[in-house]
Motif scaffolding. Structure first.
Motif, PDB file in Angstrom:
ATOM      1  N   ALA A  70       4.029 -10.274  -0.244  1.00 53.73           N
ATOM      2  CA  ALA A  70       4.885  -9.784  -1.375  1.00 53.73           C
ATOM      3  C   ALA A  70       4.555  -9.954  -2.837  1.00 53.73           C
ATOM      4  CB  ALA A  70       6.331  -9.914  -0.915  1.00 53.73           C
ATOM      5  N   SER A  71       3.665 -11.169  -3.021  1.00 53.38           N
ATOM      6  CA  SER A  71       3.601 -11.470  -4.254  1.00 53.38           C
ATOM      7  C   SER A  71       2.028 -11.141  -4.638  1.00 53.38           C
ATOM      8  CB  SER A  71       3.488 -13.130  -4.182  1.00 53.38           C
ATOM      9  OG  SER A  71       4.807 -13.575  -3.839  1.00 53.38           O
ATOM     10  N   THR A  72       1.411 -10.154  -3.797  1.00 57.23           N
ATOM     11  CA  THR A  72      -0.114 -10.127  -4.225  1.00 57.23           C
ATOM     12  C   THR A  72      -0.187  -8.432  -4.664  1.00 57.23           C
ATOM     13  OG1 THR A  72      -0.886 -11.292  -2.483  1.00 57.23           O
ATOM     14  CG2 THR A  72      -2.357  -9.539  -3.166  1.00 57.23           C
ATOM     15  N   ALA A  73      -0.674  -8.510  -5.823  1.00 61.07           N
ATOM     16  CA  ALA A  73      -0.540  -6.942  -6.414  1.00 61.07           C
ATOM     17  C   ALA A  73      -1.776  -6.060  -6.021  1.00 61.07           C
ATOM     18  CB  ALA A  73      -0.954  -7.243  -8.008  1.00 61.07           C
ATOM     19  N   THR A  74      -1.390  -5.100  -5.930  1.00 61.33           N
ATOM     20  CA  THR A  74      -2.454  -3.836  -5.417  1.00 61.33           C
ATOM     21  C   THR A  74      -3.491  -4.020  -6.198  1.00 61.33           C
ATOM     22  OG1 THR A  74      -0.591  -2.639  -4.524  1.00 61.33           O
ATOM     23  CG2 THR A  74      -2.604  -1.208  -4.737  1.00 61.33           C
ATOM     24  N   TRP A  75      -4.783  -3.833  -5.674  1.00 63.03           N
ATOM     25  CA  TRP A  75      -5.928  -3.592  -6.178  1.00 63.03           C
ATOM     26  C   TRP A  75      -5.758  -2.277  -6.985  1.00 63.03           C
ATOM     27  CZ3 TRP A  75     -10.419  -5.302  -8.640  1.00 63.03           C
ATOM     28  CH2 TRP A  75     -11.146  -4.358  -9.040  1.00 63.03           C
ATOM     29  N   ALA A  76      -6.297  -2.327  -8.264  1.00 62.19           N
ATOM     30  CA  ALA A  76      -6.000  -1.234  -9.413  1.00 62.19           C
ATOM     31  C   ALA A  76      -4.726  -0.725  -9.560  1.00 62.19           C
ATOM     32  CB  ALA A  76      -7.152  -0.143  -9.024  1.00 62.19           C
ATOM     33  N   GLY A  77      -3.741  -1.388  -9.302  1.00 58.73           N
ATOM     34  CA  GLY A  77      -2.212  -0.818  -9.547  1.00 58.73           C
ATOM     35  C   GLY A  77      -1.910  -0.843 -10.825  1.00 58.73           C
ATOM     36  N   ASP A  78      -2.705  -1.468 -11.922  1.00 58.35           N
ATOM     37  CA  ASP A  78      -2.489  -1.340 -13.370  1.00 58.35           C
ATOM     38  C   ASP A  78      -3.351  -0.526 -13.798  1.00 58.35           C
ATOM     39  OD1 ASP A  78      -4.576  -2.927 -13.103  1.00 58.35           O
ATOM     40  OD2 ASP A  78      -3.643  -4.635 -14.474  1.00 58.35           O
ATOM     41  N   TRP A  79      -3.878   0.452 -13.285  1.00 60.39           N
ATOM     42  CA  TRP A  79      -4.995   1.398 -13.686  1.00 60.39           C
ATOM     43  C   TRP A  79      -4.223   2.690 -13.866  1.00 60.39           C
ATOM     44  CZ3 TRP A  79     -10.561   0.608 -11.611  1.00 60.39           C
ATOM     45  CH2 TRP A  79     -10.990  -0.643 -11.849  1.00 60.39           C
ATOM     46  N   CYS A  80      -4.802   3.690 -14.679  1.00 64.03           N
ATOM     47  CA  CYS A  80      -4.357   4.873 -14.913  1.00 64.03           C
ATOM     48  C   CYS A  80      -5.596   5.435 -15.176  1.00 64.03           C
ATOM     49  CB  CYS A  80      -3.552   5.263 -16.111  1.00 64.03           C
ATOM     50  SG  CYS A  80      -1.913   4.343 -16.045  1.00 64.03           S
ATOM     51  N   LYS A  81      -5.857   6.782 -14.566  1.00 61.22           N
ATOM     52  CA  LYS A  81      -7.057   7.575 -14.567  1.00 61.22           C
ATOM     53  C   LYS A  81      -6.681   9.121 -14.909  1.00 61.22           C
ATOM     54  CE  LYS A  81     -11.345   8.916 -12.227  1.00 61.22           C
ATOM     55  NZ  LYS A  81     -12.183   8.557 -10.820  1.00 61.22           N
ATOM     56  N   VAL A  82      -7.435   9.444 -15.934  1.00 61.09           N
ATOM     57  CA  VAL A  82      -7.347  10.961 -16.341  1.00 61.09           C
ATOM     58  C   VAL A  82      -8.523  11.817 -16.279  1.00 61.09           C
ATOM     59  CG1 VAL A  82      -5.506  10.328 -18.163  1.00 61.09           C
ATOM     60  CG2 VAL A  82      -7.975  10.421 -18.984  1.00 61.09           C
ATOM     61  N   VAL A  83      -8.426  13.094 -15.867  1.00 60.94           N
ATOM     62  CA  VAL A  83      -9.612  13.755 -15.785  1.00 60.94           C
ATOM     63  C   VAL A  83      -9.484  15.248 -17.066  1.00 60.94           C
ATOM     64  CG1 VAL A  83     -11.136  15.320 -14.416  1.00 60.94           C
ATOM     65  CG2 VAL A  83      -9.970  13.083 -13.587  1.00 60.94           C
ATOM     66  N   VAL A 227      -2.133  -8.059  15.868  1.00 59.17           N
ATOM     67  CA  VAL A 227      -2.317  -7.399  14.672  1.00 59.17           C
ATOM     68  C   VAL A 227      -3.226  -7.930  13.674  1.00 59.17           C
ATOM     69  CG1 VAL A 227      -0.730  -6.524  12.568  1.00 59.17           C
ATOM     70  CG2 VAL A 227       0.399  -6.566  15.005  1.00 59.17           C
ATOM     71  N   SER A 228      -3.778  -7.030  13.103  1.00 57.86           N
ATOM     72  CA  SER A 228      -4.726  -7.522  12.248  1.00 57.86           C
ATOM     73  C   SER A 228      -4.518  -6.938  10.677  1.00 57.86           C
ATOM     74  CB  SER A 228      -6.309  -7.244  12.590  1.00 57.86           C
ATOM     75  OG  SER A 228      -6.735  -7.915  13.511  1.00 57.86           O
ATOM     76  N   PHE A 229      -4.740  -7.577   9.637  1.00 54.98           N
ATOM     77  CA  PHE A 229      -4.706  -7.070   8.277  1.00 54.98           C
ATOM     78  C   PHE A 229      -5.816  -6.950   7.526  1.00 54.98           C
ATOM     79  CE2 PHE A 229      -0.981  -9.486   9.743  1.00 54.98           C
ATOM     80  CZ  PHE A 229      -0.109  -8.300   9.477  1.00 54.98           C
ATOM     81  N   ALA A 230      -6.051  -5.737   7.040  1.00 54.44           N
ATOM     82  CA  ALA A 230      -7.374  -5.365   6.195  1.00 54.44           C
ATOM     83  C   ALA A 230      -7.059  -5.134   4.740  1.00 54.44           C
ATOM     84  CB  ALA A 230      -8.112  -4.134   7.037  1.00 54.44           C
ATOM     85  N   GLY A 231      -8.004  -4.358   4.152  1.00 59.85           N
ATOM     86  CA  GLY A 231      -7.661  -3.967   2.873  1.00 59.85           C
ATOM     87  C   GLY A 231      -8.393  -4.766   1.745  1.00 59.85           C
ATOM     88  N   THR A 232      -8.698  -4.415   0.687  1.00 57.72           N
ATOM     89  CA  THR A 232      -9.482  -4.974  -0.152  1.00 57.72           C
ATOM     90  C   THR A 232      -9.044  -6.234  -0.773  1.00 57.72           C
ATOM     91  OG1 THR A 232     -11.171  -4.638  -2.290  1.00 57.72           O
ATOM     92  CG2 THR A 232      -8.988  -3.732  -2.174  1.00 57.72           C
ATOM     93  N   GLU A 233      -7.687  -6.494  -0.863  1.00 55.95           N
ATOM     94  CA  GLU A 233      -7.057  -7.484  -1.463  1.00 55.95           C
ATOM     95  C   GLU A 233      -6.975  -8.549  -0.507  1.00 55.95           C
ATOM     96  OE1 GLU A 233      -4.917  -3.765  -2.809  1.00 55.95           O
ATOM     97  OE2 GLU A 233      -5.609  -4.576  -0.740  1.00 55.95           O
ATOM     98  N   SER A 234      -7.378  -8.397   0.864  1.00 55.65           N
ATOM     99  CA  SER A 234      -7.213  -9.447   1.780  1.00 55.65           C
ATOM    100  C   SER A 234      -8.625 -10.259   1.589  1.00 55.65           C
ATOM    101  CB  SER A 234      -7.183  -8.904   3.351  1.00 55.65           C
ATOM    102  OG  SER A 234      -8.272  -8.106   3.740  1.00 55.65           O
ATOM    103  N   GLU A 235      -9.597  -9.922   0.890  1.00 59.40           N
ATOM    104  CA  GLU A 235     -10.939 -10.609   0.954  1.00 59.40           C
ATOM    105  C   GLU A 235     -11.430 -11.078  -0.698  1.00 59.40           C
ATOM    106  OE1 GLU A 235     -12.668 -11.364   3.513  1.00 59.40           O
ATOM    107  OE2 GLU A 235     -11.626 -10.470   5.050  1.00 59.40           O
ATOM    108  N   ALA A 236     -12.045 -12.039  -0.622  1.00 60.56           N
ATOM    109  CA  ALA A 236     -12.465 -12.577  -1.871  1.00 60.56           C
ATOM    110  C   ALA A 236     -13.532 -11.460  -2.639  1.00 60.56           C
ATOM    111  CB  ALA A 236     -12.988 -13.958  -1.753  1.00 60.56           C
TER     112      ALA A 236
END
Length: 273
Positions: A70-83, A227-236
């Motif tokens: 619950a304390s871990t921010a999503t990778w690129a969660g504070d990014w915005c992209k425009v095209v 149950v295993s947990f993956a996702g980029t935030e789970s690794e260094a």
């Protein structure tokens, strides 16, 4: 049948049906107005940790692990992209690459996203990136998802800032003549990508680097019941696909080990010595 779209996971739980094999897991989900479930021998949860913390686990997640997620921010969660899509790739006609830095504004950098017919591509477009928690929070509040638009894809303030940035680079007359439309994505406004911060000081500090929590052992600690947990935030090795690949390989090994162990146990029971 392998990929189910339009479904929202709700819960991961040990199956209590006596007719099912021991160790069977149920994943409950909602599809439209219907709630149902699928069964599995092993489950890999590849959602951002903060969203994973919102699932219902039975047995419950250890409190320390739940708090870390619950304390871990999503990778690129504070990014915005425009095209920004144009009538033609006018920058190429000017002998330019389309890459540019625009310090001092929400859009910090631009690059060529699509080169048009010259490169066999359907459109001519430049992509821009805006990064930063403060700015993202403001733009997420400004964002609206009217009609059938995805959450975070309509944000007047961001679209206006993007146009102003392009004008500063190429001039108002050229942008007025060539610009067709601006599309955006604000991940902080997407409920299936981002979630509000947890209660820890590290998660809420404006000066803290949210990536400092990535790779924590509790983000990748598998549950003994399958149950295993993956996702980029789970690794260094977080960021882009690097962390996701490492996490995927690790969780695949965990799943295979458990499945093979369960088969071995079943075989021993069927052929006792």
């Amino acid at each position: 049948e392998s990929v189910m779209l339009g479904c929202r996971a709700l819960a991961v739980e040990v199956d209590q049906d006596p007719d099912q094999a021991p160790g069977t897991i149920r994943v409950a989900y909602r599809h439209g107005d219907e709630e149902t479930f699928v069964r599995a021998r092993h489950v890999i949860v590849a959602m951002p940790p903060r969203l994973t913390a919102g699932l219902r686990f039975t047995p419950e997640l250890p409190k320390a692990q739940l708090h870390q997620m619950a304390s871990t921010a999503t990778w690129a969660g504070d990014w915005c992209k425009v095209v920004a899509t144009f009538r033609r790739p006018f920058w190429r006609a000017r002998g330019e690459s389309g890459a540019a830095a625009t310090p001092g504004g929400p859009i910090s950098t631009w690059w060529e996203a699509s080169g048009g017919e010259e490169l066999g591509e359907a459109s001519a477009a430049l992509a821009g990136l805006a990064v930063g928690a403060e700015m993202t929070r403001f733009l997420a509040e400004d964002s609206t998802a009217g009609g059938q638009a995805e959450p975070g894809t309509r944000a007047p303030a961001l679209e206006s800032a993007a146009r102003a940035s392009l004008v500063s680079l190429f001039g108002a007359s050229l942008i007025d003549e060539e610009l067709e439309q601006i599309d955006c994505k604000i991940w902080a406004a997407d409920p299936f990508t981002y979630a509000a911060a947890g209660s820890s000081p590290a998660a809420n500090s404006r000066s803290a680097d949210p990536r400092a929590l990535y790779g924590h052992e509790l983000l990748r600690a598998a549950l003994g019941w399958g149950v295993s947990f993956a996702g980029t935030e789970s690794e260094a090795e977080y960021g882009h696909v690097e962390g996701a690949i490492v996490a995927g390989e690790r969780s695949a090994r965990e799943a295979m080990a458990r499945v093979l162990k369960s088969k071995s146990t079943a075989g021993s029971c069927e052929n006792p010595k």
